[in-house]
Design a protein around this motif. Sequence first.
Motif, PDB file in Angstrom:
ATOM      1  N   GLY A  74       0.798  -1.171  -0.290  1.00  0.00           N
ATOM      2  CA  GLY A  74      -0.001   0.013  -0.072  1.00  0.00           C
ATOM      3  C   GLY A  74       0.796   1.241   0.025  1.00  0.00           C
ATOM      4  N   ILE A  75       2.132   1.171  -0.058  1.00  0.00           N
ATOM      5  CA  ILE A  75       3.052   2.604   0.008  1.00  0.00           C
ATOM      6  C   ILE A  75       3.639   2.625  -1.399  1.00  0.00           C
ATOM      7  N   ASP A  76       3.409   1.747  -2.058  1.00  0.00           N
ATOM      8  CA  ASP A  76       4.246   2.072  -3.659  1.00  0.00           C
ATOM      9  C   ASP A  76       3.389   3.246  -4.351  1.00  0.00           C
ATOM     10  N   ASN A  77       4.039   4.226  -4.716  1.00  0.00           N
ATOM     11  CA  ASN A  77       3.830   5.357  -5.450  1.00  0.00           C
ATOM     12  C   ASN A  77       3.679   5.288  -6.760  1.00  0.00           C
ATOM     13  N   THR A  78       3.970   4.293  -7.239  1.00  0.00           N
ATOM     14  CA  THR A  78       3.697   4.076  -8.912  1.00  0.00           C
ATOM     15  C   THR A  78       2.331   4.414  -9.299  1.00  0.00           C
ATOM     16  N   PRO A  79       2.377   5.376 -10.434  1.00  0.00           N
ATOM     17  CA  PRO A  79       0.933   5.449 -10.939  1.00  0.00           C
ATOM     18  C   PRO A  79       0.526   4.552 -11.967  1.00  0.00           C
ATOM     19  N   TYR A 147       6.811   5.568  -0.736  1.00  0.00           N
ATOM     20  CA  TYR A 147       6.304   6.539  -0.125  1.00  0.00           C
ATOM     21  C   TYR A 147       4.951   7.024  -0.543  1.00  0.00           C
ATOM     22  N   GLN A 148       4.108   6.433   0.199  1.00  0.00           N
ATOM     23  CA  GLN A 148       2.532   6.424  -0.353  1.00  0.00           C
ATOM     24  C   GLN A 148       2.304   7.893  -0.761  1.00  0.00           C
ATOM     25  N   ARG A 149       2.663   8.733   0.066  1.00  0.00           N
ATOM     26  CA  ARG A 149       2.247  10.182  -0.350  1.00  0.00           C
ATOM     27  C   ARG A 149       2.705  10.703  -1.704  1.00  0.00           C
ATOM     28  N   GLY A 150       3.926  10.251  -2.214  1.00  0.00           N
ATOM     29  CA  GLY A 150       4.203  10.359  -3.506  1.00  0.00           C
ATOM     30  C   GLY A 150       4.938  11.450  -4.003  1.00  0.00           C
ATOM     31  N   ARG A 151       5.283  12.523  -2.777  1.00  0.00           N
ATOM     32  CA  ARG A 151       5.888  13.877  -3.257  1.00  0.00           C
ATOM     33  C   ARG A 151       7.289  13.762  -3.210  1.00  0.00           C
ATOM     34  N   PHE A 152       7.929  14.561  -3.731  1.00  0.00           N
ATOM     35  CA  PHE A 152       9.591  14.587  -3.625  1.00  0.00           C
ATOM     36  C   PHE A 152      10.240  15.990  -3.289  1.00  0.00           C
ATOM     37  N   PHE A 153      11.420  15.884  -3.097  1.00  0.00           N
ATOM     38  CA  PHE A 153      12.057  17.000  -2.695  1.00  0.00           C
ATOM     39  C   PHE A 153      12.059  17.018  -1.045  1.00  0.00           C
ATOM     40  N   TRP A 154      12.945  17.503  -0.359  1.00  0.00           N
ATOM     41  CA  TRP A 154      12.903  17.895   1.117  1.00  0.00           C
ATOM     42  C   TRP A 154      11.697  18.444   1.551  1.00  0.00           C
ATOM     43  N   ASP A 155      11.380  19.458   0.708  1.00  0.00           N
ATOM     44  CA  ASP A 155      10.134  20.394   0.833  1.00  0.00           C
ATOM     45  C   ASP A 155       8.781  19.839   0.201  1.00  0.00           C
TER      46      ASP A 155
END
Length: 390
Positions: A74-79, A147-155
């Motif tokens: 459930g945490i794979d962020n592949t669309p 990373y389920q949230r799927g967002r990237f970069f430190w911020d």
Amino acid sequence: MIKKILFVSLVTTAIIACNKSDETVVTPTITSTDNPIISASLNLPSVPFDYVNLNLPAYFFVNAGGGAPTSVNGIDNTPPSNTLTNNGATLGRVLFYDKSLSVNKTISCASCHNSSFGFSDTAVLSNGFAGGKTGRHSMSLINAKFYQRGRFFWDERAASLEEQVLMPFQDQTEMGMTIPTLLQRVREQAFYAPLMQNAFGDTAISSNRIALALAQFVRSIVSSNSKYDAGRSQANNPVANFANFTAEENEGKRIFITPVQNGGAGCFGCHTTEAFVSANNGPRNNGLDLNTNTDNGAGRGEFKTHTLRNIELTAPYMHDGRFKTLEQVVEHYNSGVKAHPNLDNALKTPNGTPIQLNLTNAQKAALVAFMKTLTDPTIATNTKWSNPFK
């Protein structure tokens, strides 16, 4: 020779004339060794490397119980629109290592994300194409897919990996390009046409396809061949003592997993699952400073938590690279957490003050010893993640 010139002419004409959409077709039509245009510049196998089958151990997909999840379910962020393919990841690998995709042809994605350093960088701030410094330390790309949230970069400013991979090209410190210039550079190199054909079914070159291929390659970089994994494969759960661990490493594992209220350090609450990634709903403030005047991150001093896989190789640490060693990182959480107004709840006592772990020197050393068992040497030596250029 006439046939070769004719093939180059046909490919070039197809690239210039192509106005086709980006339908994803994954029929492999041209192998690298059959194509002299590819083999002249690239070391690619005739049959693509297997990027699709990650061959993860069974315990990655089974929850062992306890307060935090251990499985990666459930945490794979592949669309759904960009499932991993061998030819797509192969194209992504070439794009990742291509220095011609920076304005002065000196920097590639791999320049700041080196496989020998856990796909991170040993510099506090990485060098851009003209020697300028990046704004933050290079984050490891290992286990980016988990990373389920799927967002990237430190911020977390990039909403997806597909969005993120195009941003360094356009950063005027990092690679100094524009999307039109990026497309021009890709079209100038004849080997990209057959690679696009293999990955997508025709030779059309677009920023969308570049993003899809790069994201596929990055998501293929998954770690499961460390000393920890050798021990975990023989144990019923991560809490049990591992037969291949030293007493110090097993003690460090116990401290890492055990919640603070039960006498441990509670590290597993933020670096959870067998991928050792964040399972929470976003970035956190980990008390590096009393205020956020220097770098506000995603807001209020919050930054993304990334994997601890290969953490031994990714020094220096934190978004600004302030800690040179794992010992310094451990000491921060042991005694150095600051009372920032937005400090994460996991680092607070019930009365709101920063937690003091009060670990002994032996316990701190054990924690570092355990984290070093997460080092996976195959990440740096596996050819499918290496530089394909001759």
